[in-house]
Design an enzyme around this catalytic site. Structure first.
Site, PDB file in Angstrom:
ATOM      1  N   GLU A   1     -10.998 -12.362 -63.378  1.00  0.00           N
ATOM      2  CA  GLU A   1     -11.936 -11.443 -64.031  1.00  0.00           C
ATOM      3  C   GLU A   1     -13.323 -12.065 -64.165  1.00  0.00           C
ATOM      4  O   GLU A   1     -13.467 -13.203 -64.570  1.00  0.00           O
ATOM      5  CB  GLU A   1     -11.416 -11.046 -65.420  1.00  0.00           C
ATOM      6  CG  GLU A   1     -10.050 -10.379 -65.404  1.00  0.00           C
ATOM      7  CD  GLU A   1     -10.028  -9.032 -64.673  1.00  0.00           C
ATOM      8  OE1 GLU A   1     -11.109  -8.499 -64.359  1.00  0.00           O
ATOM      9  OE2 GLU A   1      -8.918  -8.535 -64.418  1.00  0.00           O
TER      10      GLU A   1
ATOM     11  N   CYS B   1      -6.381  -7.330 -73.184  1.00  0.00           N
ATOM     12  CA  CYS B   1      -6.870  -8.462 -72.374  1.00  0.00           C
ATOM     13  C   CYS B   1      -8.389  -8.517 -72.356  1.00  0.00           C
ATOM     14  O   CYS B   1      -8.985  -9.582 -72.547  1.00  0.00           O
ATOM     15  CB  CYS B   1      -6.320  -8.394 -70.952  1.00  0.00           C
ATOM     16  SG  CYS B   1      -4.559  -8.762 -70.895  1.00  0.00           S
TER      17      CYS B   1
ATOM     18  N   HIS C   1      -5.918 -12.068 -64.543  1.00  0.00           N
ATOM     19  CA  HIS C   1      -4.773 -11.166 -64.590  1.00  0.00           C
ATOM     20  C   HIS C   1      -3.801 -11.515 -63.464  1.00  0.00           C
ATOM     21  O   HIS C   1      -4.223 -11.923 -62.376  1.00  0.00           O
ATOM     22  CB  HIS C   1      -5.233  -9.708 -64.418  1.00  0.00           C
ATOM     23  CG  HIS C   1      -5.505  -9.000 -65.702  1.00  0.00           C
ATOM     24  ND1 HIS C   1      -6.744  -8.477 -66.025  1.00  0.00           N
ATOM     25  CD2 HIS C   1      -4.682  -8.703 -66.758  1.00  0.00           C
ATOM     26  CE1 HIS C   1      -6.666  -7.893 -67.223  1.00  0.00           C
ATOM     27  NE2 HIS C   1      -5.440  -8.022 -67.685  1.00  0.00           N
TER      28      HIS C   1
HETATM   29  N1  PCA Z   1      -1.951  -7.436 -70.332  1.00  0.00           N
HETATM   30  C1  PCA Z   1      -2.620  -6.449 -71.150  1.00  0.00           C
HETATM   31  C2  PCA Z   1      -2.569  -7.000 -72.533  1.00  0.00           C
HETATM   32  C3  PCA Z   1      -1.568  -8.100 -72.514  1.00  0.00           C
HETATM   33  C4  PCA Z   1      -1.306  -8.355 -71.099  1.00  0.00           C
HETATM   34  O1  PCA Z   1      -0.600  -9.261 -70.638  1.00  0.00           O
HETATM   35  C5  PCA Z   1      -4.012  -6.086 -70.639  1.00  0.00           C
HETATM   36  O2  PCA Z   1      -4.266  -6.197 -69.439  1.00  0.00           O
HETATM   37  O3  PCA Z   1      -4.855  -5.687 -71.427  1.00  0.00           O
END
Ligand code: PCA
Length: 203
Positions: free
Chosen positions: A78, A141, A165
């Site tokens: 990200e 997140c 992610h």
């Molecule tokens: N993914 C979620 C919140 C916790 C996670 O592992 C997200 O992408 O917001």
């Protein structure tokens, strides 16, 4: 150097979260860096408060938060966190904020201070799919990434921070035809690569 790496608890009806599974599989030292491994709740604001507590206790040189992005086909590094909470589902404490700022007096966005393009390239060089992403979503997140970068900006100007992610692991997609997954071992390998890039970048 010391690197704090976090994964999230399971959420959204899943029994595991690949981010936490991967973090727990990491070694205590990687690329000469000491690795501090912690878990975060999937709860708006509490995730940030918990993370800030870890940062205060450990004083790391860099912070990498990892989260699950169900359906992505590769490691997703990200670049941007936005000042917005707009939850598609309730968090693990039943909270579902809509069109709310993460921080009422904060800027619209923060950029990751990790070497995002180098991380993507090194993961690809090692034969695993990786992508640069310009949106971490508007759920917990993104909230965590924004809160992390806001805290760093205000208190630790030399600290680096960012968010990655990761896909589902295969056991999560047995009942989700067409959804991508990545073996846990490959996610762990990618996390190790990201850590190595950050450890060498700071030297
Ligand atoms: N993914 C979620 C919140 C916790 C996670 O592992 C997200 O992408 O917001």
């Amino acid at each position: 150097m010391k690197i704090l790496i976090t994964g999230f608890e399971p959420f959204g009806g899943e029994l595991v979260n690949p981010s936490l599974e991967a973090v727990q599989h990491l070694e205590n030292y990687i690329g000469g860096a000491e690795i501090i491994k912690r878990s975060l709740p999937v709860v708006f604001q509490k995730s940030v408060e918990t993370l800030i507590g870890y940062i205060g206790a450990e004083r790391p040189d860099a912070v990498i938060c990892i989260g699950q992005a169900g359906g992505v086909s590769g490691i997703t590094v990200e670049r941007i966190a936005v000042n917005l909470m707009d939850a598609p589902i309730a968090d693990n404490e039943g909270c579902q904020p809509e069109d709310m700022p993460v921080c009422a007096d904060g800027p619209n966005a923060y950029f990751s201070s990790l070497p995002v393009k180098r991380i993507v390239q090194r993961i690809k060089d090692n034969g695993l799919p990786a992508f640069l992403s310009n949106s971490a979503g508007t759920y917990v997140c993104n909230n965590t990434m924004y809160g992390l970068l806001h805290h760093i900006e205000q208190h630790y100007p030399a600290m680096r921070g960012g968010f990655i992610h990761v896909p589902y692991i295969p056991e999560q997609v047995l009942d989700k035809p067409g959804k991508a997954s990545m073996a846990l071992g490959d996610i762990v390998k990618a996390a190790r690569i990201a850590i190595s890039v950050i450890a060498s970048y700071a030297e």
